[in-house]
Design an enzyme around this catalytic site. Structure first.
Site, PDB file in Angstrom:
ATOM      1  N   LYS A 124      -4.459   4.241   6.698  1.00 61.80           N
ATOM      2  CA  LYS A 124      -5.235   3.118   6.164  1.00 61.80           C
ATOM      3  C   LYS A 124      -4.819   1.814   6.832  1.00 61.80           C
ATOM      4  O   LYS A 124      -5.660   1.013   7.240  1.00 61.80           O
ATOM      5  CB  LYS A 124      -5.045   3.023   4.639  1.00 61.80           C
ATOM      6  N   GLN A 150      -1.174   3.251  -3.870  1.00 63.29           N
ATOM      7  CA  GLN A 150      -1.351   4.630  -3.392  1.00 63.29           C
ATOM      8  C   GLN A 150      -0.897   5.604  -4.477  1.00 63.29           C
ATOM      9  O   GLN A 150       0.223   5.494  -4.987  1.00 63.29           O
ATOM     10  CB  GLN A 150      -0.534   4.830  -2.097  1.00 63.29           C
ATOM     11  N   ASP A 202      -9.942   0.353  -4.156  1.00 63.94           N
ATOM     12  CA  ASP A 202      -9.918   1.812  -4.305  1.00 63.94           C
ATOM     13  C   ASP A 202     -10.889   2.235  -5.418  1.00 63.94           C
ATOM     14  O   ASP A 202     -11.164   3.423  -5.587  1.00 63.94           O
ATOM     15  CB  ASP A 202      -8.491   2.251  -4.688  1.00 63.94           C
TER      16      ASP A 202
END
Ligand code: NAD
Length: 297
Positions: A57, A101, A124
């Site tokens: 990412k 994450q 996200d």
């Protein structure tokens, strides 16, 4: 099933189109004196798969011209400390998108931590705000993996209207939002999960199967209708090296209309959609429009 461009759905290629498209938009923006988009990624602990995903990412975001804050906290970090880090990052004016994450190591509680990410920065798409928007039919920053699946289907001209779609898995990250997105696209959606009976019959009668069960080889290629489209979200390391998915094609070329490889299918699309969401969050602050797709629907 009506598919404009049948065959292997190459997520690496489609994600590459998005990333180049974004890099051009960022370069134009910065070239005229604009501030680059800023993405902060917080990882806790040393889960090797998470480390790889965060690196992918961060590398993709930097390559597109984003400012990236990639923060790693030790395994034994307290809830309070992670919350403090998230709040500090959220308050920084150069950060537009903020993500944690997952998974986080126990005893950290991901559901509680996600609430420290302001909705408008939740690139996200996993917090209550963005999940609520999606569930009520007004998506804003959709979760990246299912959004990536939708884009891959769009890029291949898969007509979802009225299609019988089967989503296998009901997680917060993939299955649940995937089902909602397919519903918005006018598919007739069935969600299967660990208690579902007779998965084989459901697979056989589906026009579109999105498999996100996290069980290597759960679905056999022979179950799938030759008219169907099969998207494999699963990622598993192979004993002999490399990766495999939730679908076992039993050593044969898939005999379906369109399918995703693992690796090189959904994974790269997930990364691209994170950048697209960050650009959107940045645009809301800086006054530019979200990106149009780099291909015709
Ligand atoms: P998860 O474990 O949170 O959820 C799995 C879901 O599958 C659950 O809802 C469960 O009910 C269902 N399930 C489990 N066994 C089943 C069975 N036998 N039959 C039917 N349903 C079953 O997993 P997740 O986070 O949703 O991830 C799923 C997979 O996707 C994993 O392999 C993960 O690594 C992968 N993943 C890939 C990407 C990507 O970018 N490609 C992103 C996220 C997750």
């Amino acid at each position: 099933m009506d598919v404009g461009r049948p065959g292997r759905m190459d997520g690496r290629f489609v994600a590459g189109l998005w990333r180049e498209h974004l890099a051009r938009a960022v370069a134009d923006w910065v070239g005229t004196g604009g501030r680059p988009p800023g993405l902060a990624v917080v990882r806790v602990g040393e889960d090797p798969a998470s480390a790889v995903y965060v690196r992918q990412k961060a590398t993709a975001a930097r390559a597109a011209g984003f400012l990236v804050e990639d923060m790693v906290l030790p395994e034994d970090t307290s809830m309070e400390r992670v919350q403090e880090v998230l709040r500090d990052l959220a308050a920084r004016p150069e950060i537009d998108g903020l993500m944690l994450q997952l998974p986080v190591p126990p005893p950290l509680d991901a559901d509680v931590l996600l609430e420290d990410i302001p909705g408008e920065m939740d690139v996200d798409g996993l917090g209550i705000h963005q999940a609520g928007r999606l569930a009520t039919g007004v998506p804003d920053l959709p979760p990246c993996t299912p959004a990536g699946v939708m884009e891959l289907l769009r890029a291949h001209g898969v007509n979802l209207s009225g299609a019988r779609a089967l989503v296998i898995g009901r997680s917060r990250i993939v299955g649940r939002p995937m089902a909602q997105m397919l519903l918005h696209a006018d598919a007739t959606v069935t969600v299967a999960h660990s208690r579902t009976r007779d998965l084989e019959a459901l697979v056989a009668s589906a026009d579109l199967v999105v498999v996100a069960a996290g069980r290597s080889g759960l679905i056999k290629g022979a179950w799938c209708s030759p008219e169907s489209v099969v998207v494999d979200v699963g990622i598993h390391p192979r004993r002999e090296g490399g990766l495999t998915g939730d679908v076992d094609w039993q050593g044969e070329v898939p005999r379906v209309q369109a399918w995703t490889p693992v690796p090189g299918g959904v994974g790269p699309m997930t990364v691209a959609m994170l950048l697209v969401n960050t650009w959107r969050a940045h645009g809301r602050r800086e006054g530019h429009a979200p990106l149009e797709a780099p291909y015709a629907s």
